[in-house]
Design an enzyme around this catalytic site. Structure first.
Site: not given
Ligand code: ZN
Length: 670
Positions: A475, A555, A568, A572
């Protein structure tokens, strides 16, 4: 040692194979070969060989006498009829008057005698099987027989135990000469039921498969009884325990960097456990292991001797350098005896003994390293048994050299080109699905050893099985879990070369309204977790000292923010800065750091549901959204995986972003 012969099993195998056009002789030969191969005290990893003399139709349909003998590349433990090629006995017997023959000439003659020209090469001991007249012949390198004969008085002990039933043959190199020696000895004593080859192994033969097999078991049991009468070696001063994790990365770095500075990455297989450690605490360890292997063909896996790392050895690179110098001297002493020029093999150790830590097999591939460790453990067991009766004594140096530099082995050198990422250990986070799973597959296809990290353990195991890799529970948001995962990688393979930091998840929300907790949760997974695994990987890279590669899954959001996707895109964007910081701070350590900027990959992260949502946010149809790029084509997980491989191979590229989005000018790097 008990006979495992079971009449019902044997009959079932005969029924199974005769129904497929295989003769009863060959079916029973397969059955008892597997019995021998099922016990590692008798046979290991392609060792040993077996045969049966029978009749089979030739090309004209005429039944002729043939020898079915084990072919190379097969293991006795799971052999099939196809693993025992058929050779015409007439052709094999016709060679008997030829006193000497080179290995190459012998292999050529054997191939010429085969009924099926496409079958594997028959065993190098084929002529021995042909020239001893018994119908069924078994050959093993049984541990107990080796322990009894690998002693200064090994011949006298063999006479005492076996002379009533077996012929006793002094050591000669396997091949043509050995076949003649055993043929002559067996002919002089037609009542003998087998042969002892000193410091090599044992043959037994009989009128059928059961007789030859049960004679093997009876003879090996005799040797076991003699070992049991010997006194156990008592370890008076156990070596202090040492954490193998404190040894492996430095050792891997030293073994992978050649004397010329070139890096050829090796992987390791660590063996631990109380019994094994006790075996490594022999009071006279260096004397016992300065001797050559227990049977000659082990040298091809283990080299003549291992590297011994005493618990107080701090200079691992120095120890490896001394080993290589000793090996080069051994080569220089022995090579001039050869009529043909010889090429020195890699002088690095293949087995490392670290008292207090464990036994380590070393090879270019994980599977090979495991076989090497098995063979080394057999050497440990046989030497311990031999020491109960006297000082262990392996073959003389010249004999072991002749096997290691056997002409047929030399002829194989340089023929097989290793895959581009052979010996490279790769860890892929989020490897259980989507881009991670495709990346694991792409690296495996290049020959890398792939560790599939994921908190979904079942998913990681499934991908690992598919790519013949290693599943590691991890994890990435939990520091303890990450530490345990990277320790597990080092324990299993010795170190790490390439990290693909891929795990992530999308978080959405309009930035002027989003809950701070959502933003923090996204930063935890999409930024801090990348730093956590990259830091753990870099720590291993630095200890190995042979560089490394960090690859991040960025991304398009990092470069070209989309509406309502701030939670998000922000971490990134920070991830791209992190990638460059690693490039800046660790370039001098030969650590390269790069990112892939991928967009719109259908996966667990970009689900069908999200695709619907994102396309609505942009006012597009789903098809136009997914194929909305210059190429007009949906980008697949496999395309992203290939980009990671490309960056791993790009030796002079660091701090770079490779875009995989089908072409989007607004997201172009500038
Ligand atoms: Zn052999």
């Amino acid at each position: 040692m008990q006979s495992l012969w079971n009449a019902a099993d044997a009959a079932a195998m005969v029924a199974h194979y005769t129904g497929r056009g295989v003769s009863e002789d060959l079916a029973l030969r397969v059955y008892s070969s597997r019995l021998l191969g099922s016990d590692p005290r008798l046979v290991q990893h392609g060792g040993g060989n077996t045969s049966v003399k029978t009749r089979e139709p030739d090309a004209t349909g005429t039944d002729v006498p043939v020898l079915r003998v084990k072919g190379s590349g097969w293991d006795l433990g799971d052999i099939e009829p196809a693993g025992l090629p058929a050779l015409r006995m007439e052709a094999l017997l016709a060679l008997t008057p030829v006193a000497h023959m080179s290995d190459a000439a012998m292999v050529n003659a054997l191939r010429g005698a085969m009924l099926d020209a496409s079958a594997p090469n028959p065993s190098v001991e084929t002529l021995l099987h042909a020239w001893v007249p018994a119908k069924v012949i078994d050959h093993t390198h049984a541990n107990a027989v080796l322990a009894v004969t690998d002693l200064p008085d090994g011949e006298a002990r063999a006479q005492e135990l076996f002379a009533a039933d077996l012929v006793i043959c002094p050591y000669v190199m396997p091949g043509y000469g050995l076949a003649h020696q055993v043929r002559a000895a067996a002919a002089a004593r037609p009542e003998a039921i087998g042969a002892i080859l000193l410091k090599h192994g044992i043959f037994t033969w009989g009128a059928d498969a059961r007789e030859a097999y049960e004679r093997m078991i009876a003879m090996v049991t005799r040797a076991e009884a003699m070992i049991d009468r010997g006194a156990r070696v008592v370890v008076s001063r156990p070596a202090p325990a040492r954490d193998p994790l404190a040894v492996l990365p430095e050792l891997r770095g030293a073994l992978s960097r050649g004397a010329d500075g070139a890096v050829r990455r090796m992987v390791m297989n660590l063996r631990e456990g109380a019994d094994l450690l006790e075996g490594l605490e022999h009071p006279d360890l260096s004397r016992v292991w300065s001797q050559n292997p227990v049977t000659p063909d082990h040298v091809l896996r283990t080299k003549p001797t291992p590297l011994i790392l005493p618990p107080d050895e701090a200079d691992i690179a120095g120890a490896v350098a001394r080993f290589r110098a000793d090996y080069a001297a051994y080569f220089a002493r022995n090579a001039p005896r050869s009529a043909d020029p010889l090429t020195m093999l890699d002088p690095s150790p293949r087995v490392v003994l670290a008292p207090g830590a464990g036994l380590i097999g070393v090879a270019a591939r994980a599977g090979e390293a495991a076989i090497t460790a098995d063979v080394a453990q057999t050497n440990l067991a046989v030497r311990a048994d031999a020491e109960r009766m006297g000082p262990y004594e392996g073959l003389p140096e010249a004999d072991i050299f002749d096997v290691e530099y056997w002409s047929l082995e030399q002829a194989k050198l340089g023929k097989a080109k290793p895959p581009r990422l052979a010996g490279h250990v790769v860890a892929v986070t989020g490897g259980a699905s989507g881009i991670g799973a495709a990346t694991a597959k792409a690296f495996a296809a290049e020959g890398a050893e792939v560790c599939v990290l994921d908190r979904d353990e079942a998913g990681a195991s499934a991908v690992a099985r598919a790519v013949k890799g290693h599943a590691v529970a991890c994890d990435v948001t939990d520091a303890a879990s990450v530490a345990a995962a990277f320790a597990a990688i080092v324990r299993r393979l010795g170190g790490l070369d390439i990290l693909v930091s891929n795990a992530g998840a999308a978080f959405q929300g309009r930035i002027g309204a989003v809950d701070e907790a959502v933003l923090r949760e996204s930063f935890e997974l999409n930024f801090f977790a990348h730093q956590r695994v990259a830091k753990a990987a870099t720590a291993i890279f630095l200890r190995q000292g042979i560089g490394g590669v960090l690859l991040f899954n960025a991304s398009k959001q990092a470069l070209n923010p989309g509406p309502d996707f701030g939670p998000y895109g922000l971490p990134k964007a920070a991830l791209l800065a992190l990638m460059r910081q690693y490039a800046v701070d660790h370039g001098k350590d030969d650590v390269r750091s790069n990112a892939v900027n991928a967009d719109r990959i259908r996966s667990g992260l970009l689900t069908d549901e999200m695709i619907a949502e994102r396309s609505r946010a942009r006012g597009l149809s789903e098809a136009d959204y997914m194929g909305g790029n210059l190429l007009g084509a949906e980008v697949r997980a496999e395309d992203v995986a290939q980009a990671f491989v490309t960056l791993a191979l790009a030796e002079r590229t660091t701090g770079a972003i490779l875009t995989v989005d089908g072409g989007t000018v607004a997201a172009a790097v500038r």
